[in-house]
Design a protein around this motif. Sequence first.
Motif, mmCIF file in Angstrom:
data_model
loop_
_atom_site.group_PDB
_atom_site.id
_atom_site.type_symbol
_atom_site.label_atom_id
_atom_site.label_comp_id
_atom_site.label_asym_id
_atom_site.label_seq_id
_atom_site.Cartn_x
_atom_site.Cartn_y
_atom_site.Cartn_z
ATOM 1 N N SER A 175 35.466 51.691 38.846
ATOM 2 C CA SER A 175 36.792 52.176 39.250
ATOM 3 C C SER A 175 37.613 51.012 39.787
ATOM 4 C CB SER A 175 36.648 53.237 40.331
ATOM 5 O OG SER A 175 36.349 52.615 41.557
ATOM 6 N N SER A 176 38.931 51.165 39.719
ATOM 7 C CA SER A 176 39.791 50.069 40.166
ATOM 8 C C SER A 176 39.625 49.821 41.660
ATOM 9 C CB SER A 176 41.250 50.383 39.837
ATOM 10 O OG SER A 176 41.673 51.505 40.570
ATOM 11 N N SER A 177 39.319 50.867 42.446
ATOM 12 C CA SER A 177 39.188 50.634 43.886
ATOM 13 C C SER A 177 37.960 49.771 44.194
ATOM 14 C CB SER A 177 39.132 51.958 44.663
ATOM 15 O OG SER A 177 37.888 52.584 44.460
ATOM 16 N N ILE A 178 36.874 49.951 43.433
ATOM 17 C CA ILE A 178 35.691 49.099 43.642
ATOM 18 C C ILE A 178 35.992 47.672 43.205
ATOM 19 C CG2 ILE A 178 33.271 48.707 43.020
ATOM 20 C CD1 ILE A 178 32.829 51.651 42.787
ATOM 21 N N LYS A 179 36.683 47.549 42.064
ATOM 22 C CA LYS A 179 37.053 46.216 41.567
ATOM 23 C C LYS A 179 37.960 45.494 42.586
ATOM 24 C CE LYS A 179 38.710 44.260 37.212
ATOM 25 N NZ LYS A 179 40.163 44.153 37.481
ATOM 26 N N ASP A 180 38.944 46.214 43.098
ATOM 27 C CA ASP A 180 39.845 45.630 44.094
ATOM 28 C C ASP A 180 39.087 45.187 45.338
ATOM 29 O OD1 ASP A 180 41.906 46.174 42.400
ATOM 30 O OD2 ASP A 180 42.772 47.817 43.586
ATOM 31 N N PHE A 181 38.167 46.035 45.797
ATOM 32 C CA PHE A 181 37.377 45.692 46.981
ATOM 33 C C PHE A 181 36.593 44.412 46.737
ATOM 34 C CE2 PHE A 181 33.005 45.839 48.684
ATOM 35 C CZ PHE A 181 33.293 45.571 50.004
ATOM 36 N N LYS A 182 35.975 44.322 45.552
ATOM 37 C CA LYS A 182 35.150 43.141 45.261
ATOM 38 C C LYS A 182 35.994 41.869 45.203
ATOM 39 C CE LYS A 182 31.132 45.201 43.035
ATOM 40 N NZ LYS A 182 30.241 45.192 41.853
ATOM 41 N N GLU A 183 37.184 41.985 44.633
ATOM 42 C CA GLU A 183 38.059 40.805 44.543
ATOM 43 C C GLU A 183 38.543 40.356 45.922
ATOM 44 O OE1 GLU A 183 39.737 41.614 40.021
ATOM 45 O OE2 GLU A 183 41.132 41.667 41.743
ATOM 46 N N TYR A 184 38.958 41.335 46.731
ATOM 47 C CA TYR A 184 39.413 41.019 48.088
ATOM 48 C C TYR A 184 38.272 40.392 48.884
ATOM 49 C CZ TYR A 184 40.932 41.677 52.919
ATOM 50 O OH TYR A 184 41.246 41.468 54.240
#
Lengths: 121, 121, 121, 121, 121, 121
Positions: B2-11
């Motif tokens: 999901s995009s929220s997991i991807k965003d968390f990992k990038e941040y």
Amino acid sequence: MSSSIKDFKEYRSKMNERILNSGFRDFNKFFALDNKAYYKGALDAKTKELMGLVASMALRCNDCILYHIDRAIEEGATEQELYETFNIALIVGGSIVIPHLRFAVEKMDEIFAANKKGETK
Amino acid sequence: MSSSIKDFKEYRSKMNERILNSGFRDFNKFFALDNKAYYKGALDAKTKELMGLVASMALRCNDCILYHIDRAIEEGATEQELYETFNIALIVGGSIVIPHLRFAVEKMDEIFAANKKGETK
Amino acid sequence: MSSSIKDFKEYRSKMNERILNSGFRDFNKFFALDNKAYYKGALDAKTKELMGLVASMALRCNDCILYHIDRAIEEGATEQELYETFNIALIVGGSIVIPHLRFAVEKMDEIFAANKKGETK
Amino acid sequence: MSSSIKDFKEYRSKMNERILNSGFRDFNKFFALDNKAYYKGALDAKTKELMGLVASMALRCNDCILYHIDRAIEEGATEQELYETFNIALIVGGSIVIPHLRFAVEKMDEIFAANKKGETK
Amino acid sequence: MSSSIKDFKEYRSKMNERILNSGFRDFNKFFALDNKAYYKGALDAKTKELMGLVASMALRCNDCILYHIDRAIEEGATEQELYETFNIALIVGGSIVIPHLRFAVEKMDEIFAANKKGETK
Amino acid sequence: MSSSIKDFKEYRSKMNERILNSGFRDFNKFFALDNKAYYKGALDAKTKELMGLVASMALRCNDCILYHIDRAIEEGATEQELYETFNIALIVGGSIVIPHLRFAVEKMDEIFAANKKGETK
């Protein structure tokens, strides 16, 4: 077993009995769920007791720490496994866990010593 | 994923890099100890990640929960093992853990779904 | 009702359903005990919801705060009763509770405003 | 200043005003004591803000962290002083503090960047 | 009254006097706000003491638990009301509250027993 | 020095030695990082000990409180500086900190009394 562990167990038994006979039945239901959470399932009982131990150290509850160390050792946990468990709690919870690490190591030593004495009888 | 997991990992990656390049070297030492706590030893890596997960849920830290679910699944944790782990955290930590249980189940589902999709490619 | 409260309620319902249909039955037992703790007994339901609110603020859980404010108002809690409840949580828990006091007052206002609008329909 | 910091400050002002005009006067008394705790006394204001920051990180409250970083920088705290403060919180509170360390470093960077831009105007 | 409760009350009185005579006047202001939070208002004093008790158990502070049980009983709280209060704390806070539940039940019994003895004199 | 402080120091030394000689070397690395966090840097050692004290009070750890009061006084902290530090912890952490404030004032008094006695020898 050291007298402090024996005293704790007696107090714990006496008060648990008092609570479970209070007539307030939802205490009994919660205690039953609590016990069941550590039964062997997909994860074995030793692993679950070590998980209960990590949570107890991270939340800094000495009575809970003593209970789960005792149970984990009954389920076969070794000194090295306990060190690794203590270390996860220390890293997750920080230096505020150190007083509970001292307590945990002291109680682990007492339980292993009592077991050793028992074995050589 | 999901995009929220991807965003968390990038941040998470961006800020960890920022911290580890700050020149304040004791951050690096703590992060190294933190990583090492979950390496295979007497206890295997999956068990240790599940322990980190229990502590994270009991202490109610969503970022930590997501991290350890992701790592536990990488190490082979099954849905049933994760339920048993969530349950220990729920019993130890009480209803205050429920919002984090909702988060944990949601993220577990997303990660398993992403893995399944990956496998069938 | 504000869209954020509506969104929270929908997410909460969806994930609770997911959890209660997971097949891991001890989640259901814990949720049942949790619900039952707030039923009218020697203490009435409003008092119990306000108690759940104090604990939620002291433990700093916004989802729990919103849930118990909503329920307490359903059971007839007034603005003044909520202020007195917020104040006990603030005094017990200290300034670290202030961000949650801001959230609590905002949500209380939204719920009272939505109820007022409903009444005049 | 980043829009997220600006938004936080506006929300914080609006809700504090709402609370301080609620007519429940003990909120005002607590807020006054809270402000006063950080006034220069035997310890200077910068030191006290850094103390508030350590407590906020150890108790894991992002709104409180942002507030005290902002105030500490107003009182002259340097990047190195902030790193040393973050590190005490990290060591005391453990890896569970890391998500808040990421937040703290991000906000510190934003505030220093905004101040620099302001100076060169 | 048991000697442990009497000792606690004496130590508490002695140290509170020491603190309130320290010359650091903001301690006095905080203590005054703390006392006032439990005065009868829209909610009665018994309800407020039970709220203080729930928060104290959820935050796991034995001295606070003893204080609020004692005060709640003075305000007329019954055994059944105390069980329902303990149960909310147990459900909200989880098994980590159990050692404090044992303490709470023990102290409740001691206070009720002391009151009964007093009444029959 | 009071016997309770002396006993605490002896127990602390004995158990720390036990832990640091356990052969589990990551305990040693964490303890080293912990010690180093309070060394003079951009912030002086007294300020850092007072920061450790605020965090210890906010997290409600008596052993940690005693340790940091003792070290802060060694680094020259005055009674007034300690009161201001206690007050920040009280305001941040709320009335739940009061039992730890009583402990902190008692131990501060004992250490100052012991030092005074030492000076006049």
